[in-house]
Design a protein around this motif. Sequence first.
Motif, PDB file in Angstrom:
ATOM      1  N   ALA A 138      33.884  40.225  18.957  1.00  0.00           N
ATOM      2  CA  ALA A 138      32.556  40.842  18.916  1.00  0.00           C
ATOM      3  C   ALA A 138      32.409  41.839  17.776  1.00  0.00           C
ATOM      4  N   ARG A 139      33.532  42.180  17.122  1.00  0.00           N
ATOM      5  CA  ARG A 139      33.544  43.148  16.021  1.00  0.00           C
ATOM      6  C   ARG A 139      32.936  44.481  16.448  1.00  0.00           C
ATOM      7  N   ILE A 140      33.479  45.006  17.538  1.00  0.00           N
ATOM      8  CA  ILE A 140      32.973  46.286  18.041  1.00  0.00           C
ATOM      9  C   ILE A 140      34.103  47.308  18.065  1.00  0.00           C
ATOM     10  N   ASP A 141      33.710  48.558  18.138  1.00  0.00           N
ATOM     11  CA  ASP A 141      34.654  49.665  18.209  1.00  0.00           C
ATOM     12  C   ASP A 141      35.093  49.828  19.659  1.00  0.00           C
ATOM     13  N   ALA A 142      36.390  49.720  19.911  1.00  0.00           N
ATOM     14  CA  ALA A 142      36.902  49.811  21.283  1.00  0.00           C
ATOM     15  C   ALA A 142      36.596  51.157  21.924  1.00  0.00           C
ATOM     16  N   ASP A 143      36.362  52.199  21.123  1.00  0.00           N
ATOM     17  CA  ASP A 143      36.051  53.518  21.673  1.00  0.00           C
ATOM     18  C   ASP A 143      34.728  53.538  22.430  1.00  0.00           C
ATOM     19  N   HIS A 144      33.882  52.532  22.191  1.00  0.00           N
ATOM     20  CA  HIS A 144      32.579  52.474  22.862  1.00  0.00           C
ATOM     21  C   HIS A 144      32.589  51.582  24.098  1.00  0.00           C
ATOM     22  N   VAL A 145      33.765  51.130  24.513  1.00  0.00           N
ATOM     23  CA  VAL A 145      33.882  50.333  25.745  1.00  0.00           C
ATOM     24  C   VAL A 145      34.020  51.296  26.919  1.00  0.00           C
ATOM     25  N   ILE A 146      33.109  51.190  27.887  1.00  0.00           N
ATOM     26  CA  ILE A 146      33.075  52.161  28.982  1.00  0.00           C
ATOM     27  C   ILE A 146      33.950  51.767  30.156  1.00  0.00           C
ATOM     28  N   GLY A 147      34.360  50.508  30.239  1.00  0.00           N
ATOM     29  CA  GLY A 147      35.186  50.124  31.370  1.00  0.00           C
ATOM     30  C   GLY A 147      35.345  48.626  31.493  1.00  0.00           C
ATOM     31  N   ILE A 148      36.147  48.243  32.478  1.00  0.00           N
ATOM     32  CA  ILE A 148      36.466  46.844  32.752  1.00  0.00           C
ATOM     33  C   ILE A 148      36.096  46.542  34.198  1.00  0.00           C
ATOM     34  N   GLY A 149      35.443  45.409  34.409  1.00  0.00           N
ATOM     35  CA  GLY A 149      35.172  44.913  35.750  1.00  0.00           C
ATOM     36  C   GLY A 149      35.940  43.624  35.971  1.00  0.00           C
ATOM     37  N   ILE A 150      36.568  43.504  37.120  1.00  0.00           N
ATOM     38  CA  ILE A 150      37.357  42.310  37.447  1.00  0.00           C
ATOM     39  C   ILE A 150      36.853  41.746  38.762  1.00  0.00           C
ATOM     40  N   ALA A 151      36.534  40.461  38.763  1.00  0.00           N
ATOM     41  CA  ALA A 151      36.043  39.774  39.956  1.00  0.00           C
ATOM     42  C   ALA A 151      37.004  38.655  40.331  1.00  0.00           C
ATOM     43  N   LEU A 152      37.271  38.530  41.611  1.00  0.00           N
ATOM     44  CA  LEU A 152      38.115  37.444  42.079  1.00  0.00           C
ATOM     45  C   LEU A 152      37.801  37.155  43.536  1.00  0.00           C
ATOM     46  N   SER A 153      38.180  35.973  43.952  1.00  0.00           N
ATOM     47  CA  SER A 153      37.945  35.564  45.330  1.00  0.00           C
ATOM     48  C   SER A 153      38.946  36.241  46.247  1.00  0.00           C
ATOM     49  N   GLY A 154      38.475  36.757  47.374  1.00  0.00           N
ATOM     50  CA  GLY A 154      39.371  37.372  48.335  1.00  0.00           C
ATOM     51  C   GLY A 154      38.771  38.624  48.950  1.00  0.00           C
ATOM     52  N   VAL A 155      39.582  39.317  49.719  1.00  0.00           N
ATOM     53  CA  VAL A 155      39.180  40.576  50.339  1.00  0.00           C
ATOM     54  C   VAL A 155      39.654  41.704  49.436  1.00  0.00           C
ATOM     55  N   ILE A 156      38.713  42.507  48.957  1.00  0.00           N
ATOM     56  CA  ILE A 156      39.008  43.534  47.955  1.00  0.00           C
ATOM     57  C   ILE A 156      38.603  44.903  48.482  1.00  0.00           C
ATOM     58  N   ASP A 157      39.478  45.877  48.339  1.00  0.00           N
ATOM     59  CA  ASP A 157      39.142  47.275  48.593  1.00  0.00           C
ATOM     60  C   ASP A 157      38.646  47.854  47.275  1.00  0.00           C
ATOM     61  N   ALA A 158      37.336  47.785  47.071  1.00  0.00           N
ATOM     62  CA  ALA A 158      36.756  48.211  45.792  1.00  0.00           C
ATOM     63  C   ALA A 158      36.905  49.707  45.581  1.00  0.00           C
ATOM     64  N   LEU A 159      36.940  50.488  46.658  1.00  0.00           N
ATOM     65  CA  LEU A 159      37.043  51.930  46.534  1.00  0.00           C
ATOM     66  C   LEU A 159      38.334  52.349  45.825  1.00  0.00           C
ATOM     67  N   HIS A 160      39.421  51.663  46.146  1.00  0.00           N
ATOM     68  CA  HIS A 160      40.717  51.999  45.561  1.00  0.00           C
ATOM     69  C   HIS A 160      41.185  50.987  44.518  1.00  0.00           C
TER      70      HIS A 160
END
Length: 405
Positions: A138-160
């Motif tokens: 994407a030719r972007i500056d990594a300093d401007h990335v605010i976070g990562i989201g990960i999705a997968l099938s299953g039971v997830i404790d999103a809080l932790h």
Amino acid sequence: MTRTKGDPSALRAHNRQTILNHLRQLGPVSRTQLVELTGLSSAAITGITAELIEDQLLTEQSTGEAGISGGRRPIYLGIKYSAHYAVGLKLREDRIEGVLTDLSTHVLAHLVEDLTIHDPLQVAVQIHTLCSKLYRHARIDADHVIGIGIALSGVIDALHGTVVHAPLLGWHDVPLAPLVRKCTGLPTHVDNDVNSLAAAERLFGHGKQTSHFLTVALGRGLGGALVLGGELHRGRQGGAGEFGHNLAVPDGRLCSCGRRGCLEAYVAEPALLAQFQAQHPDLSSSVTTIPALVALAESHPGAAGLLRRAGQLLGTHLSYLVNTINPELIIIAGEGTRLGPLFFDSLRKAVHESAFDCLGDDLPIVIDIWPDDDFTPWARGAASLAVQCAFDFGTLAKGGDMVHR
């Protein structure tokens, strides 16, 4: 997120959140309009919007027309979607699908990599490498990335950020978010994949103006996600929405979960193909894909009947959810949206006829059709897990995790 009553920093964060979400839902508005919309004072709006501009979350986009009596033209404020980025990853048992998006979750780059090792630490390292590749693409500056989201099938404790149970990966109580955060240095948010779709719908999709809606993901499996009062409802262990494993036929077909008679075992795509092939072995070699089954249904009574019955069965079970939560909207997404009118006409009819009293009357059921072989909606949904923190907390979450409320 816990806020202390009377805490000035908490109040300021709440006010920032309020402004951002009004602009997300309505588009550019003036400061004067924000005063009317939010109930905040002119001084508060001036101060908070100045902060948001400094943080590159807002920008002055255009100038409106002066009023009838003249005076200064209003300046419209809008969200600066292009100033920050998020990574979204969909984990499957055999591959990782990744996207890099801006704050509107518009996809700027996408990659797919094989996943051959399921060791959690090795997966976290691979994610770090994949993120770097996305930045370069994407030719972007990594300093401007605010976070990562990960999705997968299953039971997830999103809080932790813990994967409680993911059968396809063989994971139990895996602290995935902390592992990825340690490798990448970025706030990391992990959730069930259907919840990630609902998060995307809530932010910028069909649920943008809706407080109570149900998202159904239909494809290889069947799952649901609830947004109630504008918030994702995850349940006690993160397992809310697993209605695909409700009993549909006692002692019925074997489900992927190991039990018999689950709804998923009758309406998911693999189940539909398996049922047709068992009923029509002479056609089993030629009908091996869902598009082939849907095409055949135009002229084959057996295929048509199978799709109608499956749609009716799913619609009946959706009516139970309608009776329980009384949603304003049902959104159906996933690869299964290609099942066609025979399936979905039967589904709609069953919902409207089976729901109690008037609860099914005029209830919108949106079929959010996905292009064939397009993985980006799943990964884009995952990116929304990171993006929503900017809107839910009124700030960027750089340098540490922010949990969902």
